[in-house]
Design a protein around this motif. Sequence first.
Motif, PDB file in Angstrom:
ATOM      1  N   SER A   1     -18.899   4.752 -72.890  1.00 49.86           N
ATOM      2  CA  SER A   1     -19.640   4.620 -71.633  1.00 49.86           C
ATOM      3  C   SER A   1     -18.824   3.908 -70.568  1.00 49.86           C
TER       4      SER A   1
ATOM      5  N   GLY B   1     -15.403   8.749 -67.447  1.00 52.61           N
ATOM      6  CA  GLY B   1     -16.004   8.884 -66.116  1.00 52.61           C
ATOM      7  C   GLY B   1     -15.541   7.839 -65.139  1.00 52.61           C
ATOM      8  N   SER B   2     -14.349   7.290 -65.360  1.00 50.40           N
ATOM      9  CA  SER B   2     -13.840   6.268 -64.438  1.00 50.40           C
ATOM     10  C   SER B   2     -13.459   6.856 -63.082  1.00 50.40           C
TER      11      SER B   2
ATOM     12  N   LEU C   1     -13.710  10.733 -60.506  1.00 51.88           N
ATOM     13  CA  LEU C   1     -14.410  11.994 -60.284  1.00 51.88           C
ATOM     14  C   LEU C   1     -13.428  13.161 -60.390  1.00 51.88           C
TER      15      LEU C   1
ATOM     16  N   THR D   1     -11.434  13.051 -66.685  1.00 51.69           N
ATOM     17  CA  THR D   1     -12.605  12.768 -67.512  1.00 51.69           C
ATOM     18  C   THR D   1     -12.467  13.399 -68.887  1.00 51.69           C
TER      19      THR D   1
ATOM     20  N   ARG E   1     -22.261  12.293 -72.861  1.00 55.36           N
ATOM     21  CA  ARG E   1     -21.919  11.385 -71.768  1.00 55.36           C
ATOM     22  C   ARG E   1     -20.745  11.933 -70.959  1.00 55.36           C
ATOM     23  N   ALA E   2     -19.749  12.458 -71.656  1.00 61.91           N
ATOM     24  CA  ALA E   2     -18.605  13.030 -70.948  1.00 61.91           C
ATOM     25  C   ALA E   2     -19.017  14.260 -70.156  1.00 61.91           C
TER      26      ALA E   2
ATOM     27  N   CYS F   1     -20.408  13.370 -66.859  1.00 63.36           N
ATOM     28  CA  CYS F   1     -19.333  12.962 -65.948  1.00 63.36           C
ATOM     29  C   CYS F   1     -18.528  14.165 -65.448  1.00 63.36           C
TER      30      CYS F   1
ATOM     31  N   ASN G   1     -20.701  15.918 -62.944  1.00 66.66           N
ATOM     32  CA  ASN G   1     -20.702  15.164 -61.680  1.00 66.66           C
ATOM     33  C   ASN G   1     -19.411  15.405 -60.912  1.00 66.66           C
ATOM     34  N   ALA G   2     -18.279  15.382 -61.643  1.00 65.98           N
ATOM     35  CA  ALA G   2     -16.994  15.629 -60.985  1.00 65.98           C
ATOM     36  C   ALA G   2     -16.933  17.041 -60.419  1.00 65.98           C
TER      37      ALA G   2
END
Length: 793
Positions: A239, A243-244, A246, A251, A404-405, A408, A411-412
């Motif tokens: 977590s 996702g550090s 975008l 990612t 979770r990945a 991310c 989102n990216a």
Amino acid sequence: MEHVDEAGAARVTVSGDATVTGWNDGARRLLGYPPSEVVGRSAAVLLAEPVWSVMARAREVRARWDGTLALRHRDGRRVEVALLAHRTGDGWLLVAPMPADDTPAPSDATLLTWAYAQSPCPMAVYDTDLRLRNANAEMTRVIGLPEGDLQGLRLTDIGGKLRSEGLEALMRHVLRTGERRHVETYPRTGGEEREHAWSAHFAPLKARDGEVHGVCLAAHDITEQYRARQRLVLLSEASVRIGSTLDIDRTAQELADVCVPRLADFVTVDLLDRLDQDEELPPGPLTGPIVLRRAAHRSVYETAPEAVVGPGQVDTYPEVSPMAECLVAGRPIIYATDDPVIRAWVALKPARGAKIQEFGIHSIMAVPIRARGTTLGVAVFSRHRTPGPFTQDDVLLAEEITTRAAVCVDNARRFTRERGTALALQRSLLPQAVPRPSAVEVASRYLPAGPYTSAAGDWFDVIPLSGARVALVVGDVVGHGIQASATMGRLRTAVRTLADVDLPPDELLTHLDDLVIHLSAETGGGEATGDIGATCLYAVYDPVSHRCSMAAAGHPAPAVVTPGGPVEFVPLLVGPPLGVGGLPFEAMELELPEHTVLALYTNGLVGGWDRDVDEGRVLLADALAHPAASLEGTCDSVLRALLPEHGVLDDVALLLARTRALDAAHVATWDVPADPSCVARSRKDVTQRLTDWGLDEAVFTTELVVSELVTNAIRHAVPPIQLRLIHDHSLICEVSDASNTAPHMRRARTFDEGGRGLLMVAQLSRRWGSRQTAEGKTIWAEQPLPGAPPDLG
């Protein structure tokens, strides 16, 4: 189920009002009363001591009480009973042990021997030389050797020096200090197929005098708790690490990095090849052969030699591959390398089979990467160094991390699409080609924010005005994304429209402020919310007078570099940002010698995370003080001096303008008396000046324009009247008067004697218009020079 003797102890239940409600056979044997004689009666008949004393002790008890209580036997004798009392709601459960009967029972020593030998907890005893003296059956099972082969060996002999040296150090400490020690270890013992986590306790074996004669080792299997903790740690790390940014590929790489080596020895992350495209991805599982792009992979080996496909490469996966099968099924699947699917896949892809054989890959787990109902790709986990195959617990862990990945990555993906749309909109709204007015030489740069930041609403513009003047504009809309880009486009259009009216800078910003308030009210359902705001600097330079007038709304003041002079920032009184309303804007005017450089910019150039605006202004001044050979080169040197190499945090707009001057040889001015007979004189003056300039071809048209403009001024305006010709890239004719009444072009009827003057001027000129001045107004008309190329400004 076998019967359990409930009479081994006397059990009595008593209600809150001290009534006996339960009486077992052990109680009958202890006190002689059958249940029928005591159940339903007060417990006071059973007491051999005062009731008040017992009640006082009962009131002090919260949950449990133990002690000795004097009871009365049925035959009248006093019985001292060791009693354990438990509260049960508003009542009590009373338990008393029964005296031992004559039934033969094993001795305590025998029970202890059995307990040690048959304990489910591995146990071993070591002497003062740390040599094993005895091990129970469970310990020998765990070690995988019979007790006879273990006796006399040290822990380092049994488990190896590397793994057991630390444990022996703890045992020596226990022998030396007589203190207990505890440690958690994770070895793979000889008798276990998989590694287990153990909680090992070392206790000293002491004689009555306290001397230590050995160490007892007792171990507890905590593998499940250990693995649960490890899973939680891995999830927590995932977590934080995934996702550090975008960036889609970054990612994916973070997903692979987190899982190696704690979950797998080799991880590949493949995403749909069309993921970067603008089209929407279909929901649900996929079908047929699937085209995937390798986004990332990670191995326990430095160069990931297990990989057949490199990052960025595209490959097609048939239906019999783990990737395609799990994506079609829409769920994770675990494979052994001898599964039919793997054998069929290897037959189609021999290179992959060679890698499986070379590295001894024995277990493969494929997990779909899905977010918001959309399939994005697949993560494949492989083991070759880790001996155990993947389990369902590993599937749950991999699913959690991959989910979770996936969020991310999605989102990216969405951010990348939105940013691309915003940038495309922004580019379409910015000047496609910066005009090249004669008043200034310009150079500009626009840099969008870094790849992980939405596009903002910075803009700049160069607007040719009447009288060879030019307007220089730079602005910055609050916020990022498509909304900011759209607002920027509306404000830029509004500035150009207001500039065509030839409003002074302060009045133009006032009208622009009203527009921003109106836009904010539109988004806020009729009330200005402040969600839309902007800053803007508007400057007008006149090459004839060498004067520059400017005003700012919340925007940083420009820098000015005069020829041979220092770099200075204009002491401009900056007004509030656009959208605040209620406060006036103030314009200032300054004289700019020819070849003066004016630098307009947005906050993204001078500000940043690692410095404040004042530090940025110092860097900007230093860069401008050492200009390059050209204005374009100076732009580049300014950006190099102020911006980091890895990208900017905010959009950056930079506009440099070097002033030019129109001297007397290019400007002719005449004062015109308010007498109709002077119109002919004006035509003659204009004809002579055009002949001097070598513009004989423009004489006829210019005479008509001058005749109409001067005649209108004499008839309808207020003296003084002035006629001016400007010879630049075009020919500009201006007539000024002291009247504030703006002219209106109308279409004359057939028998009207007048009303055709401005219509004729409009037909003969490329552009025409009027502007207000401090003394009145100026009507102007611009004509292209004979043989000149078309003006693209």
